[in-house]
Design a protein around this motif. Structure first.
Motif, mmCIF file in Angstrom:
data_model
loop_
_atom_site.group_PDB
_atom_site.id
_atom_site.type_symbol
_atom_site.label_atom_id
_atom_site.label_comp_id
_atom_site.label_asym_id
_atom_site.label_seq_id
_atom_site.Cartn_x
_atom_site.Cartn_y
_atom_site.Cartn_z
ATOM 1 N N UNK A 18 1.041 12.458 -9.134
ATOM 2 C CA UNK A 18 0.368 13.806 -9.130
ATOM 3 C C UNK A 18 1.409 14.924 -9.371
ATOM 4 N N UNK A 27 2.280 2.038 -3.438
ATOM 5 C CA UNK A 27 1.499 2.394 -4.297
ATOM 6 C C UNK A 27 0.918 3.910 -3.997
ATOM 7 N N UNK A 70 0.971 -1.221 0.091
ATOM 8 C CA UNK A 70 0.166 -0.064 0.134
ATOM 9 C C UNK A 70 0.761 1.299 0.160
ATOM 10 N N UNK A 84 1.915 20.308 -16.309
ATOM 11 C CA UNK A 84 0.810 21.121 -16.678
ATOM 12 C C UNK A 84 1.264 22.840 -16.546
ATOM 13 N N UNK A 135 -2.031 28.011 -5.436
ATOM 14 C CA UNK A 135 -2.763 27.014 -6.490
ATOM 15 C C UNK A 135 -3.314 27.792 -7.284
ATOM 16 N N UNK A 136 -3.357 29.175 -7.632
ATOM 17 C CA UNK A 136 -4.309 29.840 -8.690
ATOM 18 C C UNK A 136 -5.603 29.992 -8.488
ATOM 19 N N UNK A 137 -6.069 29.886 -7.299
ATOM 20 C CA UNK A 137 -7.429 30.089 -7.144
ATOM 21 C C UNK A 137 -7.851 31.441 -7.483
ATOM 22 N N UNK A 151 -1.775 30.186 0.528
ATOM 23 C CA UNK A 151 -1.866 28.703 -0.287
ATOM 24 C C UNK A 151 -2.662 28.880 -1.538
ATOM 25 N N UNK A 152 -3.852 29.496 -1.324
ATOM 26 C CA UNK A 152 -4.929 29.519 -2.387
ATOM 27 C C UNK A 152 -4.370 30.292 -3.514
ATOM 28 N N UNK A 201 2.517 15.189 -12.814
ATOM 29 C CA UNK A 201 1.584 15.723 -13.811
ATOM 30 C C UNK A 201 1.282 17.235 -13.650
ATOM 31 N N UNK A 202 1.541 17.382 -12.426
ATOM 32 C CA UNK A 202 1.285 18.939 -12.010
ATOM 33 C C UNK A 202 2.409 19.701 -12.590
#
Lengths: 275, 213
Positions: A14, A6, A3, A21, A92-94, A88-89, A17-18
């Motif tokens: 993740x 994994x 586990x 992008x 994160x591009x919020x 943080x937001x 991929x990030x």
């Protein structure tokens, strides 16, 4: 064991991929103009910059960003978060920029880009009206003083506390409004916040609160915050230019008068903040 | 406290109710899928469902919400606040509801299933006519309970930028300095909503096919 590996693989995937992008992110000014809206993150608990007046989001920020929006030809969309969630937001591009505003500090300048200052941020104490035990800033030694969590005012208060014979009993709050409520309820002896903020609160609740003058510590300023990377440079340049134009033609002073009761001089940019 | 303030609290509670109801329904759909996977008995399905459930039951909802809101953009999915809130609440409640459903199905008396088989019902008929009604009946009180828990937990979604009932109460308490009246009113509104949920739950429960005693 299985586990675990994994999970590691998943987390790795993740982030990989990030990374691919974000490498394709475009010029944010173009993106904002194409969308027709500038997304602004803020907390609604920092009167008179940003607050809820009988359910309506008002304040200097709202008026000032409406002017900035006019200059850029875009609408303003507000995203309200608790203050410690705003940075943080932002990363994160919020949203595209943070209204806050935040005190311009050395530590923050390393990571973020500030707009030209819109107000002075030097810290002062708010006490309960009629409290005879606090007459000057030094009198807060050993007393319970409220301050916002993760704010520059907290750092300024800590530094001041070190200079006193007995340290200040610092109480950190998620938002300043909660500290004002606790002050009104008598749970703390004072709140340390920037002078424009507490002057506004004291004016709103005359008879409940009083400002302890003078402000103490080194002079500091408030600015709006954006990201430092190349993608955000065109957007931040445009916001800077809009703000300087608003300042030059007197609209900034009018707004300061409206919300602080007085206008004041601020530099066009802060290169070397005191904190 | 003025009527205007109470109205604002009621308006904010629309967010509380909408987000909670949507999340509970989506969560229920996911829970059916998950409990199906758990009951399938094949490790190919059982293991992923178990990992999902242990993650979403094991991590505090507050952390899940912040992860969804701040981490999804890292993989290129930048969802608005409302969507992040619904995803967080749905996945969390799905994990709990799936366990409730699994427990419900596991509690269907074996004797009943055997009798049904004896009188010639096919496995499909046994599932549809015996297992599902009984499991649903056994699970229903727990589902109503879960709905109430989610309604209350929805106060956490303010961390992703939604001004729901609790956040509105905090904002109003901060600007009016009337914390007692405002939080008492917010508490009353939560109580009313959850009382209605419990009432509706009780009425539906009475109409469900009964369990033989």
């Amino acid at each position: 064991m299985k586990k675990n590996s994994l999970l590691k693989g998943l987390v790795g995937a993740v982030f990989l991929f990030g990374a691919t992008i974000s490498a394709h992110a475009a010029d944010t000014l173009a993106a904002v103009k194409a969308a027709g809206t500038l997304k602004v993150g803020t907390e609604t608990a920092f009167a008179p910059f940003d607050f809820i007046d009988a359910g309506e989001h008002v304040g200097l920020n709202v008026d000032l960003f409406n002017e900035i929006g006019k200059e850029l030809g875009v609408k303003i969309e507000w995203v309200t978060l608790p203050w410690d969630g705003v940075f943080p937001a932002l990363e994160a591009g919020k949203f595209d920029v943070v209204a806050g505003p935040a005190t311009i500090t050395k530590k923050r300048m390393e990571r973020y880009r500030f707009t030209p200052p819109l107000a002075e941020a030097t810290i002062a104490i708010l006490k309960k009206a009629g409290d005879k035990t606090i007459n000057k800033p030094e009198d807060i030694a050993g007393k319970k003083i409220g301050v916002g969590k993760a704010t520059a005012q907290l750092d300024q208060l800590k530094e001041f506390s070190e200079t006193l014979p007995t340290k200040v009993d610092i109480r950190e709050y998620p938002a300043f409004t909660e500290s004002y409520a606790d002050l009104a309820a008598g749970r703390i002896a004072g709140v340390a916040n920037s002078l424009p903020n507490i002057a506004f609160v004291a004016k709103q609740r005359e008879g409940t609160f009083e400002v302890v003058l003078p402000p103490f510590g080194k002079k500091s300023y408030f600015g709006f915050i954006g990201l430092k990377d190349a993608d955000h440079a065109p957007l931040m340049d445009a916001i800077d230019a809009a703000m300087l134009k608003i300042k030059a033609d007197g609209r900034m002073a009018t707004l300061q008068k409206k919300w602080f009761g007085a206008s004041f001089d601020t530099p066009d940019s802060v290169k070397d903040p005191a904190f | 406290m003025s009527i205007k303030l109470f109205e604002l609290l009621l308006q904010a509670s629309i967010y509380t109710v909408t987000i909670s109801v949507v999340s509970i329904l989506i969560g229920f759909a996911i829970a059916i899928l998950l409990s199906g996977m758990l009951l399938s008995g094949r490790s190919l399905f059982v293991r992923p469902a178990q990992i999902f459930i242990s993650f979403f039951r094991g991590v505090p909802l507050l952390v899940q919400l912040l992860l969804i809101y701040n981490l999804l953009p890292v993989i290129g999915i930048n969802v608005p606040s409302v969507v992040a809130a619904i995803i967080g609440l749905s996945l969390c409640t799905a994990a709990y509801q799936a366990e409730n459903l699994r427990g419900g199905f596991a509690s269907v008396p074996l004797g009943l299933v055997e009798s049904a088989e004896m009188v010639g019902l096919t496995p499909r008929q046994v599932f549809r006519r015996i297992k599902v009604p009984i499991a649903l009946r056994l699970t229903f009180p727990a589902l109503v309970n879960e709905a109430i828990l989610i309604l209350k937990a929805s106060s956490l979604v303010s961390v992703v930028g939604i001004v729901e009932l609790t956040r509105m109460a905090q904002d109003l308490a901060g600007s009016t300095f009337l914390p007692l009246q405002i939080f008492a009113s917010a508490g009353l509104i939560y109580l009313m909503i959850n009382w209605l949920v419990a009432l509706a739950g009780g009425m539906i429960e009475n109409r469900l096919p009964g369990v033989p005693r």
